[in-house]
Enzyme design. Structure first.
Site, short mmCIF file in Angstrom:
data_model
loop_
_atom_site.label_atom_id
_atom_site.label_comp_id
_atom_site.label_asym_id
_atom_site.label_seq_id
_atom_site.Cartn_x
_atom_site.Cartn_y
_atom_site.Cartn_z
N HIS A 17 42.65 34.45 35.62
CA HIS A 17 41.46 35.59 35.55
C HIS A 17 42.30 36.70 35.63
O HIS A 17 42.05 37.23 34.85
CB HIS A 17 40.72 35.14 37.21
N GLU A 18 43.34 36.40 36.32
CA GLU A 18 43.89 38.19 36.86
C GLU A 18 44.34 38.60 35.86
O GLU A 18 45.07 39.52 35.34
CB GLU A 18 44.80 38.11 37.99
N HIS A 21 42.12 40.54 33.08
CA HIS A 21 42.54 41.62 33.02
C HIS A 21 43.69 42.32 32.82
O HIS A 21 44.30 43.43 32.22
CB HIS A 21 42.05 41.87 34.60
#
Length: 360
Positions: A17-18, A21
């Protein structure tokens, strides 16, 4: 080992998920100051091209840091490569990339399982009990996870999702009414009486049901089946997850008890990992989709909240004041910590080993 496997999967999903980004920012040339796996004190640190990479003490989490949030940053405030100075579509892509990364990972995991392991064989007649809530009608009747329900009131349940839908329909239509259930547990078939609880005029038994899938796998016949099966599995998991979160807003009283905290999630992962690689694949896909849907909600500290702030900014022509955003962020943090602690205490108290120690 099963618990460790579940923890590693959770850590991987959060890192993905990170990383979404991070990649969305760096590929657009937006300045990033840090990428951390975990929270708390840093165990390992390495700086490369102006970005500090860190592995921190508590691995279940992570974050991407931007110079925009660093008051001591030497980068000029009007630098065009700062995130806040980029056009709103660029910022929105960075915010949404975490959700997209989790959805993409779930899709890839399901595709890989179908390609290399195979697809589930056709379900058998009946309905499989996946989970039973303590104190519910199903638990009182003696039903347990793993039981196969073959018929209701001598009426056989068909195979697949139609059987599940038929049972749910019959249960909802029979609050406080006795239903004769033919149950198969292992090689033994018995009959039990099930009396659904009355919840606002509808029957509820407190059990999670699914098609009676044996667990057997078969190879895919052709690429078209591979894509269709993967798409169907992904769509079903996504729809079920969205409906679950929607229920928190439309019928909070009925669905609040189904919310799981970190302990329950790890317990579920450990149980699924006992089934081998296929169980961990299902757990990975399910939790990855859950992370994506959860982060899409417009709640403070989540990606959905940041998307809402960007939408308001695009309409107003200027950002929402930092004072207002900070107030909501602090309130959201306190709420999140409080809810997490409550769920940890509740789920820990429901663990079999804890209940045994308490003499239940």
């Amino acid at each position: 080992m099963n618990v460790l496997a579940a923890l590693l999967v959770l850590a991987l999903l959060i890192v993905v998920h990170e990383a979404g980004h991070f990649l969305a920012a760096t590929l657009q040339g937006i300045r990033v100051s840090g990428f951390s796996i975990g929270f708390g004190p840093a165990l390992l640190k390495r700086q490369r091209r102006g970005v500090t990479y860190a592995l921190r003490l508590f691995p279940l989490g992570g974050f991407v840091a931007f110079p925009d949030d660093d008051e001591d940053s030497m980068i000029p405030a009007d630098d065009p490569d700062l995130l806040r100075n980029r056009p709103i579509p660029h910022q929105a892509l960075v915010v949404a990339a975490g959700v997209m990364a989790n959805l993409a990972l779930a899709l890839v995991v399901l595709l890989g399982q179908a390609a290399f392991v195979g697809v589930p064989a056709a379900p058998e007649p009946g309905v499989l009990v996946v989970q039973v809530q303590p104190g519910g009608a199903a638990a009182r009747s003696g039903l347990r996870a793993g039981d196969q329900i073959l018929s209701l009131n001598t009426k056989p349940l068909t195979a697949g999702q139609r059987g599940v839908e038929a049972m749910v329909r019959d249960v909802k239509a029979a609050p406080q009414q006795s239903i004769r259930v033919e149950r198969k547990r292992g090689d033994e078939t018995t009959t039990v009486q099930l009396i659904p609880d009355d919840q606002q005029g509808m029957g509820k038994i407190g059990a999670q049901l699914q098609a009676n899938i044996s667990g057997a796998m078969r190879p895919v016949h052709h690429p078209g089946e591979l894509l269709l099966t993967t798409g169907s599995q992904f769509s079903q998991l996504l729809q079920q997850t969205v409906r679950g979160y929607a229920g928190l807003f439309t019928n909070f009283r009925a669905t609040a008890g189904q919310v799981s905290g970190p302990v329950k999630i790890v317990e579920m992962g450990a149980q699924l990992s006992q089934q081998g690689g296929s169980g961990l694949v299902l757990f990975s896909a399910l939790i990855s989709i859950n992370l994506a849907v959860l982060n899409s909600l417009p709640l403070p500290l989540l990606d959905g909240w940041q998307m809402m702030m960007l939408a308001i900014q695009s309409v107003r022509g200027r950002p929402v004041s930092e004072r207002i955003q900070m107030a909501f962020a602090q309130s959201g943090f306190l709420l999140l910590v409080g809810l997490t602690l409550v769920l940890i205490v509740r789920d820990t108290s429901q663990l079999p080993v804890v209940q045994q120690l308490m003499g239940r």
